[in-house]
Design a protein around this motif. Structure first.
Motif, PDB file in Angstrom:
ATOM      1  N   ASN A   1     -31.135  34.359  -9.632  1.00 14.62           N
ATOM      2  CA  ASN A   1     -30.401  34.095  -8.377  1.00 14.62           C
ATOM      3  C   ASN A   1     -30.232  32.604  -8.142  1.00 14.62           C
ATOM      4  O   ASN A   1     -31.144  31.814  -8.408  1.00 14.62           O
ATOM      5  N   LYS A   2     -29.093  32.214  -7.587  1.00 10.93           N
ATOM      6  CA  LYS A   2     -28.781  30.790  -7.483  1.00 10.93           C
ATOM      7  C   LYS A   2     -29.721  30.053  -6.528  1.00 10.93           C
ATOM      8  O   LYS A   2     -29.915  28.854  -6.657  1.00 10.93           O
ATOM      9  N   GLU A   3     -30.359  30.796  -5.589  1.00 11.17           N
ATOM     10  CA  GLU A   3     -31.317  30.157  -4.677  1.00 11.17           C
ATOM     11  C   GLU A   3     -32.438  29.457  -5.449  1.00 11.17           C
ATOM     12  O   GLU A   3     -32.950  28.425  -5.017  1.00 11.17           O
ATOM     13  N   ALA A   4     -32.814  30.052  -6.595  1.00  6.11           N
ATOM     14  CA  ALA A   4     -33.934  29.492  -7.357  1.00  6.11           C
ATOM     15  C   ALA A   4     -33.640  28.068  -7.840  1.00  6.11           C
ATOM     16  O   ALA A   4     -34.554  27.271  -8.048  1.00  6.11           O
ATOM     17  N   ALA A   5     -32.373  27.731  -7.982  1.00  7.69           N
ATOM     18  CA  ALA A   5     -31.993  26.408  -8.487  1.00  7.69           C
ATOM     19  C   ALA A   5     -32.549  25.282  -7.619  1.00  7.69           C
ATOM     20  O   ALA A   5     -32.775  24.169  -8.106  1.00  7.69           O
ATOM     21  N   ASN A   6     -32.778  25.563  -6.354  1.00  7.35           N
ATOM     22  CA  ASN A   6     -33.237  24.518  -5.437  1.00  7.35           C
ATOM     23  C   ASN A   6     -34.702  24.660  -5.024  1.00  7.35           C
ATOM     24  O   ASN A   6     -35.134  24.037  -4.064  1.00  7.35           O
ATOM     25  N   VAL A   7     -35.437  25.488  -5.767  1.00  3.49           N
ATOM     26  CA  VAL A   7     -36.863  25.631  -5.442  1.00  3.49           C
ATOM     27  C   VAL A   7     -37.676  24.831  -6.470  1.00  3.49           C
ATOM     28  O   VAL A   7     -37.755  25.198  -7.642  1.00  3.49           O
ATOM     29  N   PHE A   8     -38.278  23.747  -5.987  1.00  4.48           N
ATOM     30  CA  PHE A   8     -39.012  22.863  -6.903  1.00  4.48           C
ATOM     31  C   PHE A   8     -40.506  23.145  -6.830  1.00  4.48           C
ATOM     32  O   PHE A   8     -41.334  22.249  -6.711  1.00  4.48           O
ATOM     33  N   GLU A   9     -40.812  24.415  -6.858  1.00  3.05           N
ATOM     34  CA  GLU A   9     -42.192  24.899  -6.816  1.00  3.05           C
ATOM     35  C   GLU A   9     -42.362  25.939  -7.917  1.00  3.05           C
ATOM     36  O   GLU A   9     -41.370  26.503  -8.385  1.00  3.05           O
TER      37      GLU A   9
ATOM     38  N   CYS B   1     -51.034  29.975  -8.892  1.00  2.00           N
ATOM     39  CA  CYS B   1     -51.184  30.738 -10.143  1.00  2.00           C
ATOM     40  C   CYS B   1     -51.660  29.793 -11.239  1.00  2.00           C
ATOM     41  O   CYS B   1     -51.142  28.688 -11.388  1.00  2.00           O
ATOM     42  N   GLN B   2     -52.643  30.261 -12.010  1.00  3.67           N
ATOM     43  CA  GLN B   2     -53.261  29.412 -13.022  1.00  3.67           C
ATOM     44  C   GLN B   2     -52.635  29.596 -14.406  1.00  3.67           C
ATOM     45  O   GLN B   2     -53.161  29.091 -15.394  1.00  3.67           O
ATOM     46  N   CYS B   3     -51.510  30.292 -14.489  1.00  2.00           N
ATOM     47  CA  CYS B   3     -50.901  30.483 -15.811  1.00  2.00           C
ATOM     48  C   CYS B   3     -50.217  29.197 -16.260  1.00  2.00           C
ATOM     49  O   CYS B   3     -49.891  28.340 -15.437  1.00  2.00           O
ATOM     50  N   GLN B   4     -49.987  29.074 -17.556  1.00  2.00           N
ATOM     51  CA  GLN B   4     -49.395  27.844 -18.115  1.00  2.00           C
ATOM     52  C   GLN B   4     -48.005  27.590 -17.538  1.00  2.00           C
ATOM     53  O   GLN B   4     -47.610  26.440 -17.336  1.00  2.00           O
ATOM     54  N   THR B   5     -47.255  28.667 -17.286  1.00  2.00           N
ATOM     55  CA  THR B   5     -45.897  28.515 -16.758  1.00  2.00           C
ATOM     56  C   THR B   5     -45.940  27.893 -15.368  1.00  2.00           C
ATOM     57  O   THR B   5     -45.222  26.926 -15.087  1.00  2.00           O
ATOM     58  N   CYS B   6     -46.781  28.444 -14.504  1.00  2.00           N
ATOM     59  CA  CYS B   6     -46.850  27.937 -13.126  1.00  2.00           C
ATOM     60  C   CYS B   6     -47.492  26.557 -13.072  1.00  2.00           C
ATOM     61  O   CYS B   6     -47.169  25.758 -12.190  1.00  2.00           O
ATOM     62  N   LYS B   7     -48.393  26.264 -14.000  1.00  2.00           N
ATOM     63  CA  LYS B   7     -49.021  24.939 -14.007  1.00  2.00           C
ATOM     64  C   LYS B   7     -48.039  23.862 -14.481  1.00  2.00           C
ATOM     65  O   LYS B   7     -48.241  22.681 -14.248  1.00  2.00           O
ATOM     66  N   SER B   8     -46.968  24.298 -15.162  1.00  2.00           N
ATOM     67  CA  SER B   8     -46.092  23.312 -15.800  1.00  2.00           C
ATOM     68  C   SER B   8     -44.672  23.241 -15.246  1.00  2.00           C
ATOM     69  O   SER B   8     -44.045  22.188 -15.320  1.00  2.00           O
ATOM     70  N   TYR B   9     -44.121  24.368 -14.732  1.00  2.00           N
ATOM     71  CA  TYR B   9     -42.676  24.393 -14.478  1.00  2.00           C
ATOM     72  C   TYR B   9     -42.294  24.902 -13.091  1.00  2.00           C
ATOM     73  O   TYR B   9     -42.968  25.753 -12.522  1.00  2.00           O
ATOM     74  N   THR B  10     -41.167  24.420 -12.613  1.00  2.00           N
ATOM     75  CA  THR B  10     -40.640  24.859 -11.310  1.00  2.00           C
ATOM     76  C   THR B  10     -39.688  26.040 -11.497  1.00  2.00           C
ATOM     77  O   THR B  10     -39.169  26.277 -12.592  1.00  2.00           O
ATOM     78  N   GLN B  11     -39.443  26.736 -10.389  1.00  2.00           N
ATOM     79  CA  GLN B  11     -38.446  27.817 -10.396  1.00  2.00           C
ATOM     80  C   GLN B  11     -37.076  27.262 -10.772  1.00  2.00           C
ATOM     81  O   GLN B  11     -36.298  27.910 -11.475  1.00  2.00           O
ATOM     82  N   SER B  12     -36.796  26.060 -10.312  1.00  2.00           N
ATOM     83  CA  SER B  12     -35.511  25.432 -10.593  1.00  2.00           C
ATOM     84  C   SER B  12     -35.297  25.282 -12.106  1.00  2.00           C
ATOM     85  O   SER B  12     -34.239  25.636 -12.638  1.00  2.00           O
ATOM     86  N   TYR B  13     -36.311  24.788 -12.797  1.00  2.00           N
ATOM     87  CA  TYR B  13     -36.201  24.604 -14.248  1.00  2.00           C
ATOM     88  C   TYR B  13     -36.066  25.955 -14.954  1.00  2.00           C
ATOM     89  O   TYR B  13     -35.236  26.114 -15.858  1.00  2.00           O
ATOM     90  N   LEU B  14     -36.855  26.952 -14.512  1.00  2.00           N
ATOM     91  CA  LEU B  14     -36.786  28.282 -15.144  1.00  2.00           C
ATOM     92  C   LEU B  14     -35.395  28.898 -14.930  1.00  2.00           C
ATOM     93  O   LEU B  14     -34.825  29.491 -15.846  1.00  2.00           O
ATOM     94  N   HIS B  15     -34.853  28.732 -13.727  1.00  2.00           N
ATOM     95  CA  HIS B  15     -33.502  29.215 -13.416  1.00  2.00           C
ATOM     96  C   HIS B  15     -32.482  28.589 -14.375  1.00  2.00           C
ATOM     97  O   HIS B  15     -31.614  29.268 -14.926  1.00  2.00           O
TER      98      HIS B  15
ATOM     99  N   GLU C   1     -31.801  29.166 -22.789  1.00  2.00           N
ATOM    100  CA  GLU C   1     -32.827  29.103 -23.832  1.00  2.00           C
ATOM    101  C   GLU C   1     -33.736  30.334 -23.800  1.00  2.00           C
ATOM    102  O   GLU C   1     -34.179  30.751 -22.724  1.00  2.00           O
ATOM    103  N   GLU C   2     -34.051  30.877 -24.971  1.00  2.00           N
ATOM    104  CA  GLU C   2     -34.911  32.057 -25.058  1.00  2.00           C
ATOM    105  C   GLU C   2     -36.319  31.817 -24.532  1.00  2.00           C
ATOM    106  O   GLU C   2     -37.008  32.742 -24.134  1.00  2.00           O
ATOM    107  N   VAL C   3     -36.728  30.547 -24.564  1.00  2.00           N
ATOM    108  CA  VAL C   3     -38.092  30.243 -24.138  1.00  2.00           C
ATOM    109  C   VAL C   3     -38.314  30.643 -22.669  1.00  2.00           C
ATOM    110  O   VAL C   3     -39.443  30.878 -22.246  1.00  2.00           O
ATOM    111  N   ALA C   4     -37.245  30.767 -21.908  1.00  2.00           N
ATOM    112  CA  ALA C   4     -37.369  31.200 -20.509  1.00  2.00           C
ATOM    113  C   ALA C   4     -38.046  32.566 -20.441  1.00  2.00           C
ATOM    114  O   ALA C   4     -38.946  32.787 -19.626  1.00  2.00           O
TER     115      ALA C   4
END
Ligand code: PRF
Ligand code: ZN
Length: 381
Positions: free
Chosen positions: A300-308, A314-328, A334-337
């Motif tokens: 969803n396009k809303e995720a583009a502006n969420v920098f959290e 959450c202690q997972c590697q994804t949450c420790k490293s990346y924002t919703q914006s980047y994942l969006h 990229e398949e890595v998503a």
């Protein structure tokens, strides 16, 4: 603490110790040949001897102690003979913890266009190259003995949950007849646990018959099959409750194919100890993440502006490293998503089970459930 084994006592490949209960819910330790598993537990699914988009090293890092694989897919390739030659699936895929293999029964439903069932067994036509595979109870068990999983499943005659009439009864009764052939064919009773699978759809009489027949066969643990196939929630819950009320209290119960967060929480309260489902990783590949507040669609396009992160704290590697914006941004490119969201969803379910379990031990299950449901359905305040 090691239990002393008397000279002529054959050690069981499964020991189940209940540490605490709250009504039907239990917090336990299941000791298997490849180590201890804390239950209730969610078992991630690596159908073909690999997780989709996640390595076994990463599964180990997430604290996973018990993984699922599928006999039908492994029998097709690389084949039971090769797996036996290399010393089993644990060695082949370099996984030091426990493995459970499903029998192939469920593929009768998932590949129903390509399979035919008779009293003798199931015949599949491969969706890959049209070769024919005969899977009789003896074949499923032989292949599962070759694969060498810590828990192996009986070959069941599985029909869609919503099937009614004589075909449902036939499937349920055939599952019991096949179980006797499974037990006779099982060659590794000292280091592999064969779990029967209760069938009978959502018909209480058929379930009761299946439960009675299977409990008589004294297994080390039992599975509840034939659910999560489009039946109404109320029938689903009633059937699970009927099964857990009747199954032996001192043995693990495994609810097959259930892994939706609300369902694992509710069914743990009904006395289920083990769950598996491809949903967490499949939904991740479509860009959906689990959060305490329900599903988060990262497309969803809303995720583009969420920098959290997906989930704060959450202690997972994804949450420790990346924002919703980047994942969006990554999802479309990229398949890595898919990989990153899968890691989060697997961690979410593994932690959910551990937190639920701890609340049973601490005597806080009611508070835990209230907190979980309020947030999931966003009814706070
Ligand atoms: N039997 C087997 N595997 C399964 C199921 C079943 O009934 C389910 C329930 N839908 C999931 N996986 N053998
Ligand atoms: Zn996370």
């Amino acid at each position: 603490v090691q239990k002393k084994i008397k000279p002529n006592e054959i050690p069981k490949p499964l020991e189940f110790t209940i540490l605490a209960t709250h009504n039907c819910a239990r917090a336990s330790i299941m000791r298997l040949p490849h180590g201890e598993v804390k239950t209730p537990v969610y078992m991630p699914v690596g159908t073909k001897g690999a997780m989709k988009g996640v390595t076994y090293q990463e599964m180990d890092d997430l604290g996973c102690k018990l993984l699922l694989a599928n006999t039908y897919h492994l029998a097709y390739k690389p084949g039971g003979d090769l797996l036996e030659k290399v010393g089993g699936l644990h060695k082949f895929v370099n996984w030091k913890h426990n493995i459970l293999t499903d029998s192939g029964g469920f593929q009768m439903v998932s590949l129903s266009q390509l399979s035919e069932v008779t009293e003798e067994g199931v015949t599949f036509e491969s969706p890959y190259d049209k070769t024919i595979m005969h899977l009789r109870p003896e074949d499923s068990i032989h292949t599962q003995n070759q694969i060498g999983a810590d828990i192996i499943m009986a070959l069941d005659d599985v029909v869609r949950t919503t099937t009614v009439g004589p075909r449902m009864q036939e499937a349920s009764e055939r599952t019991t007849r096949w179980l006797d052939r499974d037990i006779a064919a099982h060659k590794r009773k000292n280091d592999q646990n064969l779990f029967p699978i209760v069938q009978g759809g959502i018909d209480p009489k058929l379930r009761e018959q299946s439960l009675n027949d299977l409990i008589q066969r004294e297994a080390n643990g039992y599975a509840i099959g034939g659910l999560a196939g489009g039946e109404d929630k109320i029938d689903f819950w009633k059937t699970v409750a009927q099964c857990t009320a009747k199954l032996p209290i001192n043995k693990p119960r495994y609810l097959m194919g259930v892994g939706y967060p609300v369902d694992v929480v509710v069914c743990s309260c009904l006395g289920v100890d083990m769950f598996d489902c491809v949903f967490s990783t499949r939904t991740a590949r479509f860009g959906t993440a689990f959060t305490d507040n329900g599903f988060l669609k990262l497309k969803n396009k809303e995720a583009a502006n969420v920098f959290e992160p997906i989930q704060k704290g959450c202690q997972c590697q994804t949450c420790k490293s990346y924002t919703q914006s980047y994942l969006h941004y990554l999802i479309a490119r990229e398949e890595v998503a898919c990989h990153l969201i899968s890691i989060h969803n697997l961690n979410y379910l593994i932690q959910l089970m551990l937190n639920l379990r701890q609340s049973i031990i601490d005597g806080n299950l009611i508070e835990f459930i209230n907190g979980f449901l309020k947030k999931w359905y966003k009814t706070e305040g």
